[in-house]
Design a protein around this motif. Sequence first.
Motif, PDB file in Angstrom:
ATOM      1  N   GLY A 339       0.814  -1.214   0.000  1.00 52.01           N
ATOM      2  CA  GLY A 339       0.000   0.000   0.000  1.00 52.01           C
ATOM      3  C   GLY A 339       0.844   1.259   0.000  1.00 52.01           C
ATOM      4  N   ARG A 340       2.040   1.182  -0.572  1.00 51.09           N
ATOM      5  CA  ARG A 340       2.965   2.310  -0.545  1.00 51.09           C
ATOM      6  C   ARG A 340       3.378   2.719  -1.961  1.00 51.09           C
ATOM      7  NH1 ARG A 340       5.385   3.377   4.374  1.00 51.09           N
ATOM      8  NH2 ARG A 340       4.858   1.961   6.069  1.00 51.09           N
ATOM      9  N   TYR A 341       3.788   3.993  -2.062  1.00 53.09           N
ATOM     10  CA  TYR A 341       4.333   4.529  -3.305  1.00 53.09           C
ATOM     11  C   TYR A 341       5.854   4.582  -3.181  1.00 53.09           C
ATOM     12  CZ  TYR A 341      -0.418   6.137  -4.412  1.00 53.09           C
ATOM     13  OH  TYR A 341      -1.756   6.207  -4.668  1.00 53.09           O
ATOM     14  N   TYR A 342       6.549   4.298  -4.300  1.00 54.30           N
ATOM     15  CA  TYR A 342       8.007   4.295  -4.275  1.00 54.30           C
ATOM     16  C   TYR A 342       8.559   5.028  -5.490  1.00 54.30           C
ATOM     17  CZ  TYR A 342       7.278   0.376  -1.051  1.00 54.30           C
ATOM     18  OH  TYR A 342       6.866  -0.418  -0.008  1.00 54.30           O
ATOM     19  N   VAL A 343       9.731   5.639  -5.275  1.00 54.80           N
ATOM     20  CA  VAL A 343      10.594   6.038  -6.392  1.00 54.80           C
ATOM     21  C   VAL A 343      11.678   4.978  -6.472  1.00 54.80           C
ATOM     22  CG1 VAL A 343      12.324   7.675  -7.218  1.00 54.80           C
ATOM     23  CG2 VAL A 343      10.163   8.507  -6.300  1.00 54.80           C
ATOM     24  N   CYS A 344      11.753   4.280  -7.585  1.00 58.39           N
ATOM     25  CA  CYS A 344      12.705   3.177  -7.747  1.00 58.39           C
ATOM     26  C   CYS A 344      13.842   3.619  -8.666  1.00 58.39           C
ATOM     27  CB  CYS A 344      12.013   1.954  -8.336  1.00 58.39           C
ATOM     28  SG  CYS A 344      10.685   1.301  -7.290  1.00 58.39           S
ATOM     29  N   SER A 345      15.067   3.538  -8.143  1.00 58.02           N
ATOM     30  CA  SER A 345      16.258   3.864  -8.928  1.00 58.02           C
ATOM     31  C   SER A 345      16.972   2.553  -9.253  1.00 58.02           C
ATOM     32  CB  SER A 345      17.185   4.788  -8.152  1.00 58.02           C
ATOM     33  OG  SER A 345      16.525   5.991  -7.808  1.00 58.02           O
ATOM     34  N   VAL A 346      17.034   2.223 -10.525  1.00 56.52           N
ATOM     35  CA  VAL A 346      17.629   0.961 -10.971  1.00 56.52           C
ATOM     36  C   VAL A 346      18.993   1.254 -11.586  1.00 56.52           C
ATOM     37  CG1 VAL A 346      17.275  -1.125 -12.346  1.00 56.52           C
ATOM     38  CG2 VAL A 346      15.296   0.155 -11.485  1.00 56.52           C
ATOM     39  N   PHE A 347      20.000   0.469 -11.202  1.00 59.67           N
ATOM     40  CA  PHE A 347      21.350   0.651 -11.720  1.00 59.67           C
ATOM     41  C   PHE A 347      22.003  -0.721 -11.900  1.00 59.67           C
ATOM     42  CE2 PHE A 347      21.462   0.576  -7.157  1.00 59.67           C
ATOM     43  CZ  PHE A 347      22.568  -0.206  -6.836  1.00 59.67           C
ATOM     44  N   SER A 348      22.898  -0.803 -12.866  1.00 63.93           N
ATOM     45  CA  SER A 348      23.639  -2.038 -13.118  1.00 63.93           C
ATOM     46  C   SER A 348      25.065  -1.857 -12.616  1.00 63.93           C
ATOM     47  CB  SER A 348      23.648  -2.365 -14.616  1.00 63.93           C
ATOM     48  OG  SER A 348      24.438  -3.511 -14.879  1.00 63.93           O
ATOM     49  N   TYR A 349      25.508  -2.739 -11.700  1.00 57.01           N
ATOM     50  CA  TYR A 349      26.852  -2.611 -11.144  1.00 57.01           C
ATOM     51  C   TYR A 349      27.808  -3.662 -11.705  1.00 57.01           C
ATOM     52  CZ  TYR A 349      25.220  -6.353  -8.007  1.00 57.01           C
ATOM     53  OH  TYR A 349      24.717  -7.525  -7.495  1.00 57.01           O
ATOM     54  N   ASP A 350      27.330  -4.577 -12.513  1.00 57.00           N
ATOM     55  CA  ASP A 350      28.184  -5.561 -13.183  1.00 57.00           C
ATOM     56  C   ASP A 350      27.341  -6.248 -14.257  1.00 57.00           C
ATOM     57  OD1 ASP A 350      30.318  -7.080 -13.871  1.00 57.00           O
ATOM     58  OD2 ASP A 350      30.517  -8.151 -11.963  1.00 57.00           O
ATOM     59  N   ILE A 351      28.002  -6.927 -15.170  1.00 57.12           N
ATOM     60  CA  ILE A 351      27.267  -7.620 -16.229  1.00 57.12           C
ATOM     61  C   ILE A 351      26.434  -8.738 -15.606  1.00 57.12           C
ATOM     62  CG2 ILE A 351      27.481  -9.010 -18.317  1.00 57.12           C
ATOM     63  CD1 ILE A 351      30.089  -7.554 -18.906  1.00 57.12           C
ATOM     64  N   GLY A 352      25.131  -8.681 -15.842  1.00 55.01           N
ATOM     65  CA  GLY A 352      24.236  -9.699 -15.301  1.00 55.01           C
ATOM     66  C   GLY A 352      23.784  -9.422 -13.880  1.00 55.01           C
ATOM     67  N   TYR A 353      24.113  -8.242 -13.341  1.00 56.10           N
ATOM     68  CA  TYR A 353      23.718  -7.900 -11.971  1.00 56.10           C
ATOM     69  C   TYR A 353      23.180  -6.476 -11.952  1.00 56.10           C
ATOM     70  CZ  TYR A 353      26.453 -12.000 -10.624  1.00 56.10           C
ATOM     71  OH  TYR A 353      26.949 -13.264 -10.489  1.00 56.10           O
ATOM     72  N   PHE A 354      22.210  -6.228 -11.099  1.00 53.64           N
ATOM     73  CA  PHE A 354      21.677  -4.875 -10.955  1.00 53.64           C
ATOM     74  C   PHE A 354      21.114  -4.698  -9.549  1.00 53.64           C
ATOM     75  CE2 PHE A 354      17.994  -7.334 -12.192  1.00 53.64           C
ATOM     76  CZ  PHE A 354      16.940  -6.774 -11.492  1.00 53.64           C
ATOM     77  N   GLY A 355      20.884  -3.459  -9.216  1.00 50.40           N
ATOM     78  CA  GLY A 355      20.320  -3.141  -7.907  1.00 50.40           C
ATOM     79  C   GLY A 355      19.152  -2.183  -8.046  1.00 50.40           C
ATOM     80  N   ILE A 356      18.280  -2.177  -7.044  1.00 58.06           N
ATOM     81  CA  ILE A 356      17.142  -1.258  -7.008  1.00 58.06           C
ATOM     82  C   ILE A 356      17.131  -0.574  -5.643  1.00 58.06           C
ATOM     83  CG2 ILE A 356      14.642  -0.979  -7.140  1.00 58.06           C
ATOM     84  CD1 ILE A 356      14.474  -3.421  -8.867  1.00 58.06           C
ATOM     85  N   ILE A 357      17.048   0.749  -5.672  1.00 58.54           N
ATOM     86  CA  ILE A 357      16.897   1.542  -4.446  1.00 58.54           C
ATOM     87  C   ILE A 357      15.438   1.950  -4.351  1.00 58.54           C
ATOM     88  CG2 ILE A 357      17.611   3.595  -3.186  1.00 58.54           C
ATOM     89  CD1 ILE A 357      20.241   3.513  -4.713  1.00 58.54           C
ATOM     90  N   TYR A 358      14.778   1.527  -3.269  1.00 57.66           N
ATOM     91  CA  TYR A 358      13.361   1.837  -3.066  1.00 57.66           C
ATOM     92  C   TYR A 358      13.243   3.014  -2.090  1.00 57.66           C
ATOM     93  CZ  TYR A 358      12.643  -2.903  -4.933  1.00 57.66           C
ATOM     94  OH  TYR A 358      12.656  -4.033  -5.710  1.00 57.66           O
ATOM     95  N   SER A 359      12.806   4.168  -2.596  1.00 54.74           N
ATOM     96  CA  SER A 359      12.588   5.345  -1.746  1.00 54.74           C
ATOM     97  C   SER A 359      11.092   5.493  -1.500  1.00 54.74           C
ATOM     98  CB  SER A 359      13.144   6.605  -2.418  1.00 54.74           C
ATOM     99  OG  SER A 359      14.528   6.460  -2.684  1.00 54.74           O
TER     100      SER A 359
END
Length: 581
Positions: A339-359
């Motif tokens: 029940g929440r709203y997020y700003v999601c920042s997606v970034f790739s830190y290596d080939i085949g890997y990525f991260g998501i920051i949920y604000s």
Amino acid sequence: MIILAALLSSLYSYVLFHTMIELFTVVITGLIFVIVWNLKDRIDNNFLLVIGVACFFIGAFDFLHTISYSGIDAFDTGSSNLATQLWIISRYIEAFTFLSAILLLNKRTNPYRLFLLYLFLSAGLLLTISPLGIFPDCYIEGEGLTLFKIISEYIICAVLFAALLLLYKNKDYFDPDIHVLISVSIIFTILAEISFTTYLSVYGFSNLIGHIFRIIAFIFLYKAFVESALRRPFTTIYHQLKESEHQFKIKFISLFDNMADGVAFFKVIFDEEGCPYDFCMLEVNRHYETVRGIPREKVLNKCSSDLDSEIIREHFDEIMGVIRTGNPARFESYSSDSGRYYVCSVFSYDIGYFGIIYSDITERKLSENMLRNSLEEKTALLQEVHHRVKNNLQVIISLLDLNRHESGNEMINEVLNETQSRIIAMSLVHEAIYLSDKVSTIDADSHLRTLGLEVLAYYAADCDIILDVEADGCFFDLKTAIPVSLVFNELITNSVKYAFKGRKNGKITFRGECKDGYANMIYCDDGIGISGDIDLINSRSLGITIITSIVRSQLDGTIELVKNEGVCWKIRFPLKKRYGA
């Protein structure tokens, strides 16, 4: 082999033994200086830099000590005092250099300034021996070592011992092998200095033992500096890199766990054809549970398909774009699970890997929705107010129209017509605001054109008048629009009533320009013009009086009448906020 050769030479000649030992140390210090000086711009280890520069001067004093030693006596002093004085100076420089080098581990020393510092210090110490002759005696023939020399040896031992303790405290700064080699070198140097406090003759046994310890110390110093620089240069670099990597990991973990936002790292899962089709969650920080409302143990090592992640499912294409290009992406999303709203920042830190920051922006979104609803309600209310004002003005216009039809007096009817026209001008302002998407301003170009056509339709039924209006880029608030409309109404009314009287056609031109905080307006007609001089301030004409009064009093502007072929009015006023003014 070196020690054995030195011992054998002592059986033949002690002077030969001493010379071999000292020249060996001179060669070692010279090698260290040459290597360090040539690599001074590339050496990041300040300890090596300081020791390397100092080795030039330690070797120089050792060489002078060697050639002035009893049995060689190159300076023809006939005494061992000079050789012993030079020895003590060299040992003082060596001891305090080790201590200073460890204290300056994390500093960056300029090698040229350091060389000059040692040069001036060495020159000054030499001057105290000769010609000043103020340096204390260190050896007296027939008596042996002086008290100054013995105390100096113990001071040197104390300084070296302090350097050894500091070296141990900073052992993580060095490669383990190099740390051991330097430590052993300092220990044998201390043992040598202790031995040099007891001999009575420069050819004595304790002097010999001291030199043996000294050659052992320089063998370890050789291995620590020369071999590490020539044979294992990358070992020290690797150790520093490992230490930097360790510090980076500590900082990263601290940042990762203490971020106020939730962070998750994913691994891309590929099918047999090498196409990504799912993501596996590798790690989350401790705020992930708070921000996303999902326990950590339920998401680790789980695929997004198993988790049925609403955010990933809806924004799969954006995430795939990050994986393909490596360019970060940012989007807003809503999770019905939490029940929440997020700003999601997606970034790739290596080939085949990525991260998501949920604000978490739930509170902000709720506040925005509340403000938006409140604004919509107030907008609707203001539009309703303008609509009711316009309707009330229409009622007044209708009442005046009834009175005009019932009155048989032509003068009264003319006054009623003019009053109706002015009320229509105000009514059109409220209608324009009611019909506009904005409740704070109206478009002057559209509004004045509509007003002009209404006035012409009301007065100029028997005359074909062309109305040319341009006021692009001018937007007025309510406090400005009403007085401008009244002025425009009076100008057109006067033109229709007087300028085109008895004519079948005519033209009215209006130009409006709004820039630099001012509105500049020019109203012209090609009518018969105005004869004679007109005092705009004290005019007897009601229309001109209204125009002048509105421009000067309500708009804080200026007005000018230009009489050519027809009439032109030039009006200028500041564009300031007039809400509540």
